[in-house]
Write a protein that holds these residues in place. Structure first.
Motif, PDB file in Angstrom:
ATOM      1  N   VAL A 112       0.859  -1.200  -0.048  1.00  0.00           N
ATOM      2  CA  VAL A 112      -0.001   0.063   0.177  1.00  0.00           C
ATOM      3  C   VAL A 112       1.017   1.416   0.000  1.00  0.00           C
ATOM      4  O   VAL A 112       1.984   1.095   0.687  1.00  0.00           O
ATOM      5  CB  VAL A 112      -0.987  -0.010   1.166  1.00  0.00           C
ATOM      6  CG1 VAL A 112      -0.260  -0.137   2.636  1.00  0.00           C
ATOM      7  CG2 VAL A 112      -1.857   1.283   1.281  1.00  0.00           C
ATOM      8  N   GLU A 113       0.522   2.225  -0.669  1.00  0.00           N
ATOM      9  CA  GLU A 113       1.146   3.516  -0.820  1.00  0.00           C
ATOM     10  C   GLU A 113       0.282   4.638  -0.649  1.00  0.00           C
ATOM     11  O   GLU A 113      -0.779   4.700  -1.167  1.00  0.00           O
ATOM     12  CB  GLU A 113       1.973   3.620  -2.201  1.00  0.00           C
ATOM     13  CG  GLU A 113       2.940   4.817  -2.211  1.00  0.00           C
ATOM     14  CD  GLU A 113       3.478   4.748  -3.566  1.00  0.00           C
ATOM     15  OE1 GLU A 113       4.922   4.707  -3.665  1.00  0.00           O
ATOM     16  OE2 GLU A 113       2.984   4.591  -4.592  1.00  0.00           O
ATOM     17  N   GLY A 114       0.878   5.742   0.033  1.00  0.00           N
ATOM     18  CA  GLY A 114      -0.112   6.977   0.320  1.00  0.00           C
ATOM     19  C   GLY A 114       0.721   8.168  -0.497  1.00  0.00           C
ATOM     20  O   GLY A 114       2.194   8.076  -0.369  1.00  0.00           O
ATOM     21  N   LEU A 115       0.183   8.906  -0.733  1.00  0.00           N
ATOM     22  CA  LEU A 115       0.623  10.230  -1.862  1.00  0.00           C
ATOM     23  C   LEU A 115       0.077  11.378  -1.243  1.00  0.00           C
ATOM     24  O   LEU A 115      -1.232  11.569  -1.276  1.00  0.00           O
ATOM     25  CB  LEU A 115       0.451  10.013  -3.436  1.00  0.00           C
ATOM     26  CG  LEU A 115       0.740  10.991  -4.152  1.00  0.00           C
ATOM     27  CD1 LEU A 115       2.242  11.299  -4.447  1.00  0.00           C
ATOM     28  CD2 LEU A 115       0.176  10.738  -5.586  1.00  0.00           C
ATOM     29  N   TYR A 116       0.752  12.595  -1.233  1.00  0.00           N
ATOM     30  CA  TYR A 116       0.338  13.878  -1.063  1.00  0.00           C
ATOM     31  C   TYR A 116       0.892  14.866  -2.099  1.00  0.00           C
ATOM     32  O   TYR A 116       2.402  14.493  -2.525  1.00  0.00           O
ATOM     33  CB  TYR A 116       0.775  14.491   0.223  1.00  0.00           C
ATOM     34  CG  TYR A 116       0.773  16.003   0.505  1.00  0.00           C
ATOM     35  CD1 TYR A 116      -0.242  16.473   0.543  1.00  0.00           C
ATOM     36  CD2 TYR A 116       2.108  16.575   0.530  1.00  0.00           C
ATOM     37  CE1 TYR A 116      -0.604  17.988   0.702  1.00  0.00           C
ATOM     38  CE2 TYR A 116       1.871  17.944   0.240  1.00  0.00           C
ATOM     39  CZ  TYR A 116       0.472  18.697   0.617  1.00  0.00           C
ATOM     40  OH  TYR A 116       0.417  20.228   0.737  1.00  0.00           O
ATOM     41  N   ALA A 117       0.110  15.648  -2.626  1.00  0.00           N
ATOM     42  CA  ALA A 117       0.662  16.420  -3.943  1.00  0.00           C
ATOM     43  C   ALA A 117      -0.037  17.973  -3.689  1.00  0.00           C
ATOM     44  O   ALA A 117      -1.277  17.992  -3.202  1.00  0.00           O
ATOM     45  CB  ALA A 117       0.251  15.890  -5.058  1.00  0.00           C
ATOM     46  N   ARG A 118       1.020  18.894  -3.963  1.00  0.00           N
ATOM     47  CA  ARG A 118       0.553  20.211  -3.737  1.00  0.00           C
ATOM     48  C   ARG A 118       0.830  21.018  -4.810  1.00  0.00           C
ATOM     49  O   ARG A 118       2.343  21.084  -5.225  1.00  0.00           O
ATOM     50  CB  ARG A 118       1.301  20.917  -2.482  1.00  0.00           C
ATOM     51  CG  ARG A 118       0.825  22.367  -2.117  1.00  0.00           C
ATOM     52  CD  ARG A 118       1.592  22.863  -0.929  1.00  0.00           C
ATOM     53  NE  ARG A 118       1.521  24.121  -0.611  1.00  0.00           N
ATOM     54  CZ  ARG A 118       2.309  25.140  -1.089  1.00  0.00           C
ATOM     55  NH1 ARG A 118       3.057  25.093  -1.730  1.00  0.00           N
ATOM     56  NH2 ARG A 118       1.824  26.617  -0.891  1.00  0.00           N
ATOM     57  N   SER A 119       0.075  21.838  -5.495  1.00  0.00           N
ATOM     58  CA  SER A 119       0.317  22.421  -6.776  1.00  0.00           C
ATOM     59  C   SER A 119      -0.109  23.998  -6.200  1.00  0.00           C
ATOM     60  O   SER A 119      -0.811  24.387  -5.747  1.00  0.00           O
ATOM     61  CB  SER A 119      -0.606  22.295  -7.896  1.00  0.00           C
ATOM     62  OG  SER A 119      -0.338  21.094  -8.517  1.00  0.00           O
ATOM     63  N   ALA A 120       0.930  25.205  -6.502  1.00  0.00           N
ATOM     64  CA  ALA A 120       0.939  26.301  -6.081  1.00  0.00           C
ATOM     65  C   ALA A 120       1.659  27.295  -7.230  1.00  0.00           C
ATOM     66  O   ALA A 120       2.441  26.747  -7.978  1.00  0.00           O
ATOM     67  CB  ALA A 120       1.582  26.497  -4.550  1.00  0.00           C
ATOM     68  N   VAL A 121       0.998  28.581  -7.162  1.00  0.00           N
ATOM     69  CA  VAL A 121       1.686  29.446  -7.873  1.00  0.00           C
ATOM     70  C   VAL A 121       2.903  30.059  -7.240  1.00  0.00           C
ATOM     71  O   VAL A 121       2.775  30.141  -5.808  1.00  0.00           O
ATOM     72  CB  VAL A 121       0.494  30.722  -8.265  1.00  0.00           C
ATOM     73  CG1 VAL A 121      -0.608  30.218  -9.362  1.00  0.00           C
ATOM     74  CG2 VAL A 121       0.024  31.303  -6.834  1.00  0.00           C
TER      75      VAL A 121
END
Length: 553
Positions: A492-501
């Protein structure tokens, strides 16, 4: 004894006598036939050739009967399920089943090993997230068309590998020689960084002993392209007014004074391959690689003259010198990678460190790896602002291609808790930016929904438009994998992603319409007060969990 019994007994005695006579005759004939057969030549049966183990290239190889070629047949079966937030097309879950077949043939020659390797992959994807637009854009997958299955069911068919290696030569479909880490430790495989695992190439690798090697590779440019920014402009008619295949370019008179605008076709043609070079060192402690690439960006001819508006003319320079069509530009990228084996922590432990920088070569830095490549924009989920990935922008005033810049860094660590349990921890960060003058000039002609800065409301709207904004991304994750027996992984794998200017704010697509911004500079458009009241955001986050059951053989 009655008559019936007597007849039966007599019949049985007569039958027994007949049988003894026949058996004697058959025995006699058999002896005679055997004596005659002994005088005839005997034809021996062809010897049976059994499959032999080939130990020259490792476990699993065997000789193809009748040849001196060794073959290994292998493959993979995989099941995946994913949960994601926020919703994607209203879905929270997705599933995938994948099958892989490997054929590895090797023959020893006077020039070294002659190798041919083929890998086929077939998969079925379902759900809003596991449907891959990236794979459809490069013809590896096709989508369902039903009411309930469109954008949710997809079949994946790929010749993942098909290459020949001989005396330092590699020819065929293989992984790009530019790549290094290439998501080796990840289940989901979306950290920022280049990972072109299937491309067409012709390469030569020279080895220098002591682990050093150098490669020069000619690679297919089609699988490294991100679209040139286009989308028509105000004043064009028909398909050119709305198509992403056109961008405006000024036309000047003999004195260099802008008098009209024309449409430049920004679909890129296959003219020159990408050239990749790599220096690599492999040792017991790990590996190191330095790679570089040159990537051509081109545009087609111009057509369809349109007159300038008074507002546009007022903001143009007194003179300009654009070309008849945008001249070819050459993007480039460099990358350095280091892999450290860490057996002193635990057997099998390893750490990857990698960084890449490029101009006009976004897929080489891998900035779009999380949101999707081969498209002008990408978003982790609907309702989030789009990140723009264009390799170049046609500057309408200069008539030239203005290249974007991007860079990424990634670290990934694999740790074995026990021989059966392991985890990977990875984090990546990247930034992408555009020439601000080229963005302003594109906005002047309303390209691709950019607000035209010809009014105060238009200037304010341009400040919060997500189009061609400088952005940054963070992608990080961790996994836990159990291997109860050899070649079986359950994880099992968990992912966090953040997109920003990178600076300022952009319109919040969950609370406002981008169409409001696009019309801000036009007559009858929203007022300055309305634009200033538009809800905005700085960044948006997504979370994802995926599980996998995989058997390799």
């Amino acid at each position: 004894m009655d008559r019936v019994s007597q007849n039966t007994s007599a019949s049985l005695r007569e039958s027994g006598a007949v049988k003894r006579l026949l058996l004697g005759s058959v025995a006699g004939l058999t002896v005679v036939a055997g004596a005659q057969a002994a005088d005839l030549p005997v034809k021996k049966a062809a010897p049976v050739e059994y499959v032999r183990v080939c130990s020259a290239y490792g476990a699993g190889f065997f000789y193809i009967p009748g040849t001196d070629t060794c073959l290994r047949v292998g493959g993979r079966a995989r099941f995946e399920a994913t949960y994601v937030q926020p919703l994607i097309r209203g879905d929270t879950t997705g599933y995938r089943g994948l099958g892989r077949l490997n054929l590895d043939a090797r023959t020893q020659t006077g020039y070294g090993t002659l190798r041919a390797f083929v890998r086929f992959e077939l998969a079925s994807r379902t759900g809003g997230f596991l449907k891959s637009g990236t794979q459809e854009r490069i013809a590896n997958a096709f989508a369902a068309t039903g009411v309930d299955t469109a954008a949710r069911v997809q079949q994946y068919v790929n010749v993942d590998k098909a290459f020949i290696q001989f005396a330092g030569l590699t020819a065929g479909r293989a992984a790009s020689f530019f790549d290094f880490y290439a998501h080796d430790f990840e289940i989901i495989g979306v950290s920022l960084g280049s990972d072109t695992y299937s491309t067409n190439l012709l390469a030569y690798t020279a080895t220098f002993g002591e682990g050093f090697s150098a490669t020069i590779s000619m690679e297919d440019p089609n699988l490294r392209r991100t679209p040139v920014f286009g989308g028509g402009s105000t004043g064009f008619t028909g398909s050119q007014a709305v198509s992403a295949n056109f961008a405006p370019v000024l036309v000047t008179n003999a004195a260099g004074v802008p008098v009209s605008v024309t449409a430049a076709d920004v679909i890129q043609r296959s003219r020159m391959p990408d050239f990749v070079g790599a220096l690599r060192y492999d040792a017991a402690w790990g590996s190191a690689q330095l790679s570089a690439a040159v990537h051509e960006i081109n545009a087609g001819n111009t057509s369809t003259l349109v007159g300038l508006t008074a507002a546009q003319t007022a903001l143009l320079p007194a003179t300009a010198n654009p070309a008849a069509r945008p001249a070819n530009a050459y993007g480039w990228a460099v990358q350095g990678g280091l892999k450290l084996n860490l057996p002193f922590i635990a057997a099998g432990d390893a750490l990857y460190l990698q960084g890449a920088y490029g101009e006009g070569a976004q897929t080489y830095t891998g900035y779009s790896a999380h949101n999707g490549s081969y498209t002008l924009t990408g978003s982790p989920a609907p309702g989030l602002f789009n990140t723009y990935y264009a390799d170049a922008v046609v500057d309408p005033v200069t008539g030239q291609l203005s290249l974007s810049t991007s860079w990424t860094v990634v670290a990934s660590y694999l740790h074995y808790w026990t021989p059966q349990w392991r985890s990977a921890f990875y984090g990546s960060y990247g930034e992408m930016s555009y020439n601000k003058a080229a963005r302003f000039n594109s906005a002047l002609f309303g390209v691709n929904g950019l607000p035209s800065p010809t009014t105060a409301a238009g200037v304010a709207a341009l400040a919060i438009s997500p189009v061609l904004r400088d952005t940054n991304q963070i992608v990080a994750g961790a996994s836990l994998i159990w291997s109860p027996v050899k070649d079986l992984d359950i994880g099992v794998e968990g992912l966090y992603a953040r997109s920003a200017v990178s600076s300022g704010r952009v319109i919040n697509p969950n609370k406002a319409s981008s169409a409001t911004l696009a019309s801000a500079g036009a007559a009858g458009g929203p007022s300055l007060a309305a634009v200033l009241a538009t809800p905005t955001v700085v960044s948006q986050d997504t979370f994802q969990v995926r599980m996998r059951v995989q058997r390799d053989f």
